[in-house]
Design a protein around this motif. Sequence first.
Motif, PDB file in Angstrom:
ATOM      1  N   VAL B 345      37.469  49.484  45.985  1.00 54.70           N
ATOM      2  CA  VAL B 345      36.041  49.322  46.292  1.00 54.70           C
ATOM      3  C   VAL B 345      35.669  50.220  47.465  1.00 54.70           C
ATOM      4  O   VAL B 345      34.646  50.921  47.440  1.00 54.70           O
ATOM      5  CB  VAL B 345      35.709  47.846  46.608  1.00 54.70           C
ATOM      6  CG1 VAL B 345      34.314  47.728  47.193  1.00 54.70           C
ATOM      7  CG2 VAL B 345      35.823  46.995  45.354  1.00 54.70           C
ATOM      8  N   PRO B 365      25.994  45.770  43.522  1.00 51.25           N
ATOM      9  CA  PRO B 365      26.765  44.660  44.116  1.00 51.25           C
ATOM     10  C   PRO B 365      27.547  43.885  43.052  1.00 51.25           C
ATOM     11  O   PRO B 365      28.679  43.472  43.272  1.00 51.25           O
ATOM     12  CB  PRO B 365      25.694  43.782  44.757  1.00 51.25           C
ATOM     13  CG  PRO B 365      24.515  44.675  44.928  1.00 51.25           C
ATOM     14  CD  PRO B 365      24.575  45.676  43.822  1.00 51.25           C
ATOM     15  N   SER B 366      26.931  43.727  41.874  1.00 50.88           N
ATOM     16  CA  SER B 366      27.612  42.977  40.813  1.00 50.88           C
ATOM     17  C   SER B 366      28.897  43.693  40.395  1.00 50.88           C
ATOM     18  O   SER B 366      29.892  43.054  40.056  1.00 50.88           O
ATOM     19  CB  SER B 366      26.690  42.810  39.610  1.00 50.88           C
ATOM     20  OG  SER B 366      26.281  44.077  39.130  1.00 50.88           O
ATOM     21  N   VAL B 368      30.839  45.415  42.351  1.00 44.28           N
ATOM     22  CA  VAL B 368      31.851  45.156  43.386  1.00 44.28           C
ATOM     23  C   VAL B 368      32.497  43.788  43.151  1.00 44.28           C
ATOM     24  O   VAL B 368      33.727  43.648  43.134  1.00 44.28           O
ATOM     25  CB  VAL B 368      31.219  45.218  44.794  1.00 44.28           C
ATOM     26  CG1 VAL B 368      32.225  44.776  45.847  1.00 44.28           C
ATOM     27  CG2 VAL B 368      30.716  46.622  45.080  1.00 44.28           C
ATOM     28  N   VAL B 369      31.642  42.777  42.941  1.00 43.33           N
ATOM     29  CA  VAL B 369      32.161  41.424  42.708  1.00 43.33           C
ATOM     30  C   VAL B 369      33.048  41.419  41.465  1.00 43.33           C
ATOM     31  O   VAL B 369      34.173  40.899  41.479  1.00 43.33           O
ATOM     32  CB  VAL B 369      30.991  40.429  42.542  1.00 43.33           C
ATOM     33  CG1 VAL B 369      31.522  39.061  42.142  1.00 43.33           C
ATOM     34  CG2 VAL B 369      30.194  40.343  43.837  1.00 43.33           C
ATOM     35  N   ALA B 370      32.560  42.042  40.398  1.00 40.14           N
ATOM     36  CA  ALA B 370      33.316  42.070  39.144  1.00 40.14           C
ATOM     37  C   ALA B 370      34.641  42.804  39.344  1.00 40.14           C
ATOM     38  O   ALA B 370      35.675  42.368  38.841  1.00 40.14           O
ATOM     39  CB  ALA B 370      32.498  42.755  38.054  1.00 40.14           C
ATOM     40  N   VAL B 372      36.536  43.132  42.019  1.00 44.10           N
ATOM     41  CA  VAL B 372      37.535  42.342  42.746  1.00 44.10           C
ATOM     42  C   VAL B 372      38.046  41.203  41.861  1.00 44.10           C
ATOM     43  O   VAL B 372      39.253  40.935  41.794  1.00 44.10           O
ATOM     44  CB  VAL B 372      36.941  41.810  44.070  1.00 44.10           C
ATOM     45  CG1 VAL B 372      37.918  40.865  44.744  1.00 44.10           C
ATOM     46  CG2 VAL B 372      36.617  42.973  44.996  1.00 44.10           C
ATOM     47  N   ALA B 373      37.124  40.562  41.137  1.00 41.25           N
ATOM     48  CA  ALA B 373      37.532  39.478  40.242  1.00 41.25           C
ATOM     49  C   ALA B 373      38.463  40.006  39.155  1.00 41.25           C
ATOM     50  O   ALA B 373      39.498  39.405  38.854  1.00 41.25           O
ATOM     51  CB  ALA B 373      36.297  38.816  39.619  1.00 41.25           C
TER      52      ALA B 373
END
Lengths: 243, 402
Positions: B345, B365-366, B368-370, B372-373
């Motif tokens: 990231v 932003p979505s 980034v979250v996706a 890492v998940a």
Amino acid sequence: MTGRDAERSGAGPINGVEHVLDVRKLSKVYGAGETAVHALRDVDLTVRRGEYVAVIGQSGSGKSTLLNMLGCLDAPTSGRYLLEGLDVAYLDERQQAVLRNRQIGFVFQAFNLIPRTTALANVELPLVYAGVGRRVRRDRAMAALALVGLQGREDHRPNQLSGGQQQRVAVARALVTGPALLLADEPTGNLDSRSTADALALFDRLHASGRTIVLITHDDEVAARAERVVVVSDGRLSETARR
Amino acid sequence: MSVVEIVRFAVRGLVANRLRSLLTMLGIIIGIAAVILLTALGNGASQYIQGQIAGLGANSITILPRQPPESAGTSGRPLTTGDVRALADPQGAPDVASVSPVAQLSASVDAGRSRTDATVVGSTPTYFPGANVQIGTGRAYTDADVEAGRKVILLGRTVADDLFGVGSDPVGRDVLVRGVPFDVIGTLAPAGQGQGLSNPDENVLAPITAVQGSLTGFGDLSQIVVQARSTEAQAAAESEINSILDRRHGIEEPDNRDYQVLSARQLADVLDDTLGAFTLLLAAIAAISLVVGGIGITNIMLVSVTERTREIGIRKALGAPPSAILGQFLVESIILSVVGGMLGVAVGYAGTLVPLGDFRPVVLPSAVVAAVAVSAAIGIFFGAYPARRAARLRPIEALRRE
């Protein structure tokens, strides 16, 4: 005080169990049919609490196989094995792990310390798997290291220790959980004569303090230190005279 | 045995092999950075084009003639001044603010010393707000110019630069459009690249009467530009246009229409769909590199399990339950992938700080979250097999291994 803590103290029979080890008609067969190898044939062996037993035999006689059975590292083909009165055959993998952790201390010919890990961390390892808290763990590991004469060496890694010192770390690791039984597989096989003498003196001291020891060796001099000697030959067991 | 201890064993195992751990992470770092960067590129491009379309004039609607399909059984009717009058009727089309007929042709424009090719757009003064065209210098033509058919002309910025030099103000000069002299009364403000159907910088604008009178003849219209009352009224205006033109052109089936209604809104929708598909494609390519990175983790963890078979045997002999061994190796692979994901990231974000041409990538932003998940999931999925293998090793076999 729970029953398990009492057992760990290693003194006196618990629940009327006098024999730490009680082996009946134990056999181990590798392979099947024409090529089957009978490593152990109908072995009977009992070891009383506080006894110091040496198992001797030629290479290939089946003595290592016997030790692996006694240490719950391998399963017998047939026969019964009671450890502290408990039939090992009925335990699953996880329960056997708990048994090895609480009741058995291993000392190997090749020391088998975890590389790149300090003496203290090696000795603490069985306590980690036993779920002992960090401070208690450290205290008990330090005490075990002191018992084998290695105070001041707790931060040394295996490659910074001599063979004799590594074997003493291994003995400390075997003792740290207060097991009912100390199993040693050729503990002096990789040591020079001075370290051998040190290690045997250590086993004598442990025996004097009431530990139950089963030691495997091909060296008659080592066996001579034990209270009782059993001979394994071609998968069969025979007693020799008690000392 | 607590989770803390398992994590500590895992970290120790990874630190013992720093270089290998780092190289394994590299696969995940590259994969995650690619996902972040490529979705940011798609997002940046989308925002850039949205901005450009907003410049087109959000209220602007263009009507073009179209060849109807053969099944319609007719060649269709052209767009006429009659259509323009009908559309300008406030009763039939209350949401339409203005209607501008357009006569258009490509022609060479000559200024004596130099000449260039341009699109000549003949229309009425309502065309300027209707097509969102801004005046740079001089003035727009007026209704009086249209009525009188005066040969006056406004030059797009590129045309003015080509004919009179960069940054020049040619007001008051003369140009010849296909040999017909026109007075230059103004220039258009630079519009920038690629606004919709044609580039206004390469257009020249003149009254429709002058263009028809001297260049195209008084025939059919090239297009009709309609301005809706507001952005909100645009959809209503489009349906009014459709119903009026369908009636006038005798059309019963929308598929058989002999005209086409284009708006900035439709253009934005089409471009958005295209860009969405494009971004998805980029993300899919990046996801493949993530899978490759995940397989790299499986590979290295398998090597690690094989290499540490003896250590696993020792741990089992000392009483490690299968769950502790499973946990240790699983946590190792999760640490590899999650730390790799977070570094990815960071690398991807650093990559978006580099501007590319006219637009800048914008990190979602979505995404980034996706990312890492997904990297945590990769650690679990691709680490599960090696960890299970480690946990299932028979202690005696593990100890025998040298």
